[in-house]
Motif scaffolding. Structure first.
Motif, short mmCIF file in Angstrom:
data_model
loop_
_atom_site.label_atom_id
_atom_site.label_comp_id
_atom_site.label_asym_id
_atom_site.label_seq_id
_atom_site.Cartn_x
_atom_site.Cartn_y
_atom_site.Cartn_z
N ASN A 33 19.35 9.61 -3.37
CA ASN A 33 18.67 9.60 -2.16
C ASN A 33 17.26 9.05 -2.28
OD1 ASN A 33 20.31 11.38 -0.76
ND2 ASN A 33 19.36 13.23 -1.63
N SER A 37 16.43 5.66 0.32
CA SER A 37 15.26 5.68 1.07
C SER A 37 14.45 4.46 0.58
CB SER A 37 14.38 6.78 0.73
OG SER A 37 14.99 7.97 1.22
N THR A 41 15.48 0.58 2.74
CA THR A 41 14.45 0.44 3.99
C THR A 41 14.35 -0.91 4.01
OG1 THR A 41 13.40 2.69 3.76
CG2 THR A 41 12.14 1.05 4.72
N GLY A 82 10.56 8.95 3.90
CA GLY A 82 11.77 9.31 3.16
C GLY A 82 11.67 9.11 1.54
N SER A 83 11.09 8.12 1.10
CA SER A 83 10.86 7.84 -0.35
C SER A 83 9.93 8.78 -0.79
CB SER A 83 10.32 6.56 -0.63
OG SER A 83 11.04 5.59 -0.29
N SER A 86 11.95 12.10 -1.32
CA SER A 86 12.76 12.26 -2.02
C SER A 86 12.09 12.20 -3.47
CB SER A 86 13.82 10.75 -2.08
OG SER A 86 14.54 10.97 -1.03
#
Length: 103
Positions: A33, A37, A41, A82-83, A86
């Motif tokens: 994940n 991310s 991206t 998102g990073s 995660s």
């Protein structure tokens, strides 16, 4: 790479590193994940738009430039979120409710 033995050696090393990551990580799906991310991206939002802007620099309208920069900004913000999420999940996965490290 034209040397077949070097090509196969590189492939084997990549597979060995991936197996080591799978073995050492407590939760491989969280690691995937994070990579998705973080890396995708840039591969999906930043690089195509930057290359498009550079290639068509003199032929783009102002509206097209603004749209491209808007897509870059939105993609960067969402990819960063998102990073971050995660990474927080990876860090918090190793701890239980009272803060002790779970083996």
């Amino acid at each position: 790479c034209k040397n077949p033995s070097l090509r196969y050696t590189i492939r084997l090393m990549i597979i060995a590193v991936m197996l080591l990551v799978v073995y050492l990580s407590k939760s491989f799906y969280l690691f995937i994940n994070f990579l998705g991310s973080f890396i995708f991206t840039y591969l999906e939002f930043l690089l195509p738009m930057v290359m498009y802007n550079k290639h068509f620099a003199g032929r783009m309208t102002r509206l097209r430039k603004m749209t491209n920069y808007f897509i870059i900004a939105i993609g960067t913000v969402l990819g960063s979120i998102g990073s971050y999420v995660s990474l927080v999940e990876i860090i918090s996965y190793s701890y239980n409710e009272i803060g002790e490290i779970v083996a």
